[in-house]
Design an enzyme around this catalytic site. Structure first.
Site, PDB file in Angstrom:
ATOM      1  N   LYS A 176       0.870  -1.185   0.000  1.00  0.00           N
ATOM      2  CA  LYS A 176       0.000   0.000   0.000  1.00  0.00           C
ATOM      3  C   LYS A 176       0.899   1.225   0.000  1.00  0.00           C
ATOM      4  CE  LYS A 176      -4.465   0.866   0.244  1.00  0.00           C
ATOM      5  NZ  LYS A 176      -5.555   0.008  -0.248  1.00  0.00           N
TER       6      LYS A 176
HETATM    7  P1  NAD Z   1     -12.877   7.673  -2.673  1.00  0.00           P
HETATM    8  O1  NAD Z   1     -11.846   8.693  -2.417  1.00  0.00           O
HETATM    9  O2  NAD Z   1     -13.364   7.468  -4.057  1.00  0.00           O
HETATM   10  O3  NAD Z   1     -14.151   7.935  -1.739  1.00  0.00           O
HETATM   11  C1  NAD Z   1     -14.029   8.087  -0.355  1.00  0.00           C
HETATM   12  C2  NAD Z   1     -15.368   8.540   0.188  1.00  0.00           C
HETATM   13  O4  NAD Z   1     -15.297   8.572   1.615  1.00  0.00           O
HETATM   14  C3  NAD Z   1     -15.752   9.952  -0.248  1.00  0.00           C
HETATM   15  O5  NAD Z   1     -17.140   9.989  -0.531  1.00  0.00           O
HETATM   16  C4  NAD Z   1     -15.452  10.803   0.976  1.00  0.00           C
HETATM   17  O6  NAD Z   1     -16.230  11.973   1.057  1.00  0.00           O
HETATM   18  C5  NAD Z   1     -15.798   9.823   2.086  1.00  0.00           C
HETATM   19  N1  NAD Z   1     -15.171  10.172   3.366  1.00  0.00           N
HETATM   20  C6  NAD Z   1     -13.894  10.561   3.586  1.00  0.00           C
HETATM   21  N2  NAD Z   1     -13.719  10.837   4.886  1.00  0.00           N
HETATM   22  C7  NAD Z   1     -14.898  10.604   5.494  1.00  0.00           C
HETATM   23  C8  NAD Z   1     -15.345  10.716   6.827  1.00  0.00           C
HETATM   24  N3  NAD Z   1     -14.534  11.117   7.767  1.00  0.00           N
HETATM   25  N4  NAD Z   1     -16.634  10.392   7.112  1.00  0.00           N
HETATM   26  C9  NAD Z   1     -17.478   9.979   6.133  1.00  0.00           C
HETATM   27  N5  NAD Z   1     -17.103   9.861   4.844  1.00  0.00           N
HETATM   28  C10 NAD Z   1     -15.827  10.175   4.537  1.00  0.00           C
HETATM   29  O7  NAD Z   1     -12.269   6.304  -2.086  1.00  0.00           O
HETATM   30  P2  NAD Z   1     -12.657   4.817  -2.471  1.00  0.00           P
HETATM   31  O8  NAD Z   1     -11.710   4.351  -3.494  1.00  0.00           O
HETATM   32  O9  NAD Z   1     -14.113   4.714  -2.711  1.00  0.00           O
HETATM   33  O10 NAD Z   1     -12.262   4.041  -1.126  1.00  0.00           O
HETATM   34  C11 NAD Z   1     -13.154   3.954  -0.023  1.00  0.00           C
HETATM   35  C12 NAD Z   1     -12.729   2.817   0.877  1.00  0.00           C
HETATM   36  O11 NAD Z   1     -12.718   1.594   0.118  1.00  0.00           O
HETATM   37  C13 NAD Z   1     -11.317   2.924   1.459  1.00  0.00           C
HETATM   38  O12 NAD Z   1     -11.285   2.317   2.716  1.00  0.00           O
HETATM   39  C14 NAD Z   1     -10.476   2.118   0.476  1.00  0.00           C
HETATM   40  O13 NAD Z   1      -9.265   1.667   1.046  1.00  0.00           O
HETATM   41  C15 NAD Z   1     -11.435   0.985   0.201  1.00  0.00           C
HETATM   42  N6  NAD Z   1     -11.176   0.259  -1.046  1.00  0.00           N
HETATM   43  C16 NAD Z   1     -11.137   0.893  -2.238  1.00  0.00           C
HETATM   44  C17 NAD Z   1     -10.922   0.160  -3.399  1.00  0.00           C
HETATM   45  C18 NAD Z   1     -10.939   0.789  -4.762  1.00  0.00           C
HETATM   46  O14 NAD Z   1     -10.915   0.058  -5.733  1.00  0.00           O
HETATM   47  N7  NAD Z   1     -11.010   2.097  -4.897  1.00  0.00           N
HETATM   48  C19 NAD Z   1     -10.711  -1.227  -3.314  1.00  0.00           C
HETATM   49  C20 NAD Z   1     -10.773  -1.853  -2.082  1.00  0.00           C
HETATM   50  C21 NAD Z   1     -11.015  -1.103  -0.952  1.00  0.00           C
END
Ligand code: NAD
Length: 491
Positions: A176
């Protein structure tokens, strides 16, 4: 807000209150790069202070600083990940030497690098790449841009990636990375220079057969394309086209895969469907709430709509909204696209606070934001039957105990959000073979892999009489243990 009291304070003009604020008076000024307004009054987000302040970062919207501080405290995720590993090891007596290896990360890189800002000044930023384990294949894991990124958070997320790839049986290890910054503090041009300079600083510590980054919080296909372009530019002309698989989650035009953008949300929904089938639960008309409306949350929400389920509340970094009649996730996604990426202000739902969001009556909760959101307190007020963890590490160990006591089912993160890395694997394979797979083919392969991982976890849960999170870890660590036993330890 019904009651809005305004006070005329010398030198300050009262302004019209928005519905999110009980305004008394405001001060307006510029603090560093941020334009800020201080309000004396009660902010409907934090509701804990009589003086609040909101800031408008360079490219963002007005938002409440205290609210953010409250919901984004420094994470102790690494501690939790190691605690969970210890519990799993105790549950089924894994080989102690192998556990000793898995409890540490293999390589850790911290880079400080200078970038010129638009105003000519130079800013030095800090970036990380942690490689936890590559016993099963090249290191693999996302890159996160967030102010709270630090070495411990990246260690934790890298470790979770190792469990995830081992669990779903794809030939990758775990890594990561990230940069400690708030992307809304920078212009798109600055972000591009930051991304490129970071990629250059990582140098050969990433590579198509060695360590392959992908999008995570606040990073996206465009950023992956910049990484690819920068990495390729440092290669000799003959090597250039052989390294297109140095990152996954690229735009289609730059070597990306069909279905990658929605992949994590799609995986979450395949598993919710499976859970519903196994429990004789009808998703048509089921109510769900989603935290985080970025890549994972918005796709999961939109795909749930195809099953006739009803989205009733959403929370993101700007605040939370609710409409018990239902929120159309496609319409909300359009709104978010046009409103600096946030849900607050969406006209077809009412603003609610953090506690109300968590206690909204629903059947399914999809946390898809950051870690440590389901605490002992929030787990106590959750009003759902199932938590499907789209985010990494959204549940604290104390929160987990409460969910178990309250018989709330959990599809744990390393299983539930594995759709992203599975389709990243497909992208990597297509790049290596110069192939282009159709979306239907991607979806059906994804479904097969993720559902069979679910079945392995269910079987382990029954065999060892443990919860789904421990079972998922047992499956993952058993695979790693077998590989170490077969290969032995060099020399
Ligand atoms: P992103 O940046 O696209 O979206 C993140 C979202 O979380 C946004 O809507 C943001 O406003 C919200 N957010 C941030 N801080 C917050 C808070 N304090 N309270 C409430 N909402 C909050 O990110 P993403 O890619 O959708 O990732 C989200 C989660 O999924 C993370 O934990 C990431 O590690 C995990 N994840 C992502 C992927 C991927 O393919 N993108 C894969 C596996 C896991």
């Amino acid at each position: 807000m019904n009651e809005i009291r305004k006070e005329n304070v010398k030198g300050l003009k009262p302004i019209a209150a928005t519905k999110d604020w009980k305004l008394l008076y405001f001060q307006h000024g510029r603090a560093g790069l941020e334009e800020s307004i201080s309000y004396k009054g009660l902010c409907s987000h934090c509701e804990i202070r009589d003086i609040c302040s909101i800031v408008k970062p360079k490219t963002g919207i007005w938002r409440c600083k205290y609210y953010q501080a409250k919901t984004t405290q420094k994470s102790n995720l690494y501690e939790n990940v190691i605690k969970q590993l210890d519990q799993t090891v105790d549950a089924i007596h894994f080989d102690k030497d192998i556990c000793e290896i898995l409890a540490r990360t293999m390589n850790e890189l911290v880079v400080h690098f200078p970038v010129r800002m638009d105003d000519g000044r130079v800013k030095v930023l800090t970036g990380y790449r942690v490689q936890h384990n590559n016993a099963l294949g090249p290191f693999k894991g996302g890159l996160r841009f967030h102010p709270l990124v630090d070495i411990d958070e990246v260690r934790a997320l890298a470790t979770l990636m190792t469990w995830k790839t081992a669990l779903v049986n794809i030939p990758f290890g775990g890594a990561k990375g990230g940069i400690q910054l708030d992307p809304t503090d920078f212009t798109p041009e600055e972000l591009e220079r930051i991304t490129r300079r970071f990629t250059f600083a990582l140098g050969n510590n990433i590579g198509p057969e060695y360590d392959i980054p992908a999008p995570d919080v606040n990073t996206n296909p465009k950023i992956m394309a910049w990484i690819l372009d920068t990495y390729m530019s440092t290669m000799t002309p003959t090597e250039r086209n052989r390294c297109i698989h140095v990152v996954t989650g690229k735009p289609l035009e730059a070597g990306g895969s069909q279905g990658r953008n929605k992949a994590t949300g799609q995986g979450v929904v395949f598993l919710i469907e499976k859970w519903a089938r196994d429990h004789g639960f009808n998703l048509k008309g089921a109510r769900y709430i989603v935290q985080g409306f970025g890549n994972v949350g918005s796709w999961a929400a939109r795909l749930m709509k195809h099953h006739g389920a009803r989205l009733v509340a959403v929370e993101d970094v700007s605040g939370a909204i609710c409409n018990t009649e239902g929120i159309d996730p496609d319409d909300l996604a359009e709104y978010v696209k046009e409103h600096a990426g946030v849900v607050l202000g969406y006209p077809k739902a009412d603003p609610i606070n953090h506690e109300t969001f968590f206690s909204t009556r629903a059947d399914i909760f999809i946390p898809a934001a950051l870690e440590n959101q389901i605490t002992a307190d929030t787990a106590e007020i959750l009003n759902v039957r199932l938590v499907a963890e789209g985010a990494n590490g959204p549940t604290e160990p104390e929160g987990d105990k409460v969910l178990q006591r309250r018989n709330i089912d959990v599809i744990p993160d390393i299983l539930c959000n594995a759709g992203g890395v599975i389709v990243s694997y497909f992208e990597w394979l297509q790049n290596k073979r110069s192939e282009f797979w159709e979306e239907e083919e991607i979806d059906s392969k994804l479904k097969k892999i993720i559902i069979s991982a679910y079945e392995r976890v269910l079987a382990a849960a029954e065999k060892y009489k443990v919860d789904m999170r421990t079972a998922a870890q047992i499956v993952a660590i058993s695979r790693l243990e077998m590989v170490y036993k077969e290969r032995g330890i060099f020399p």
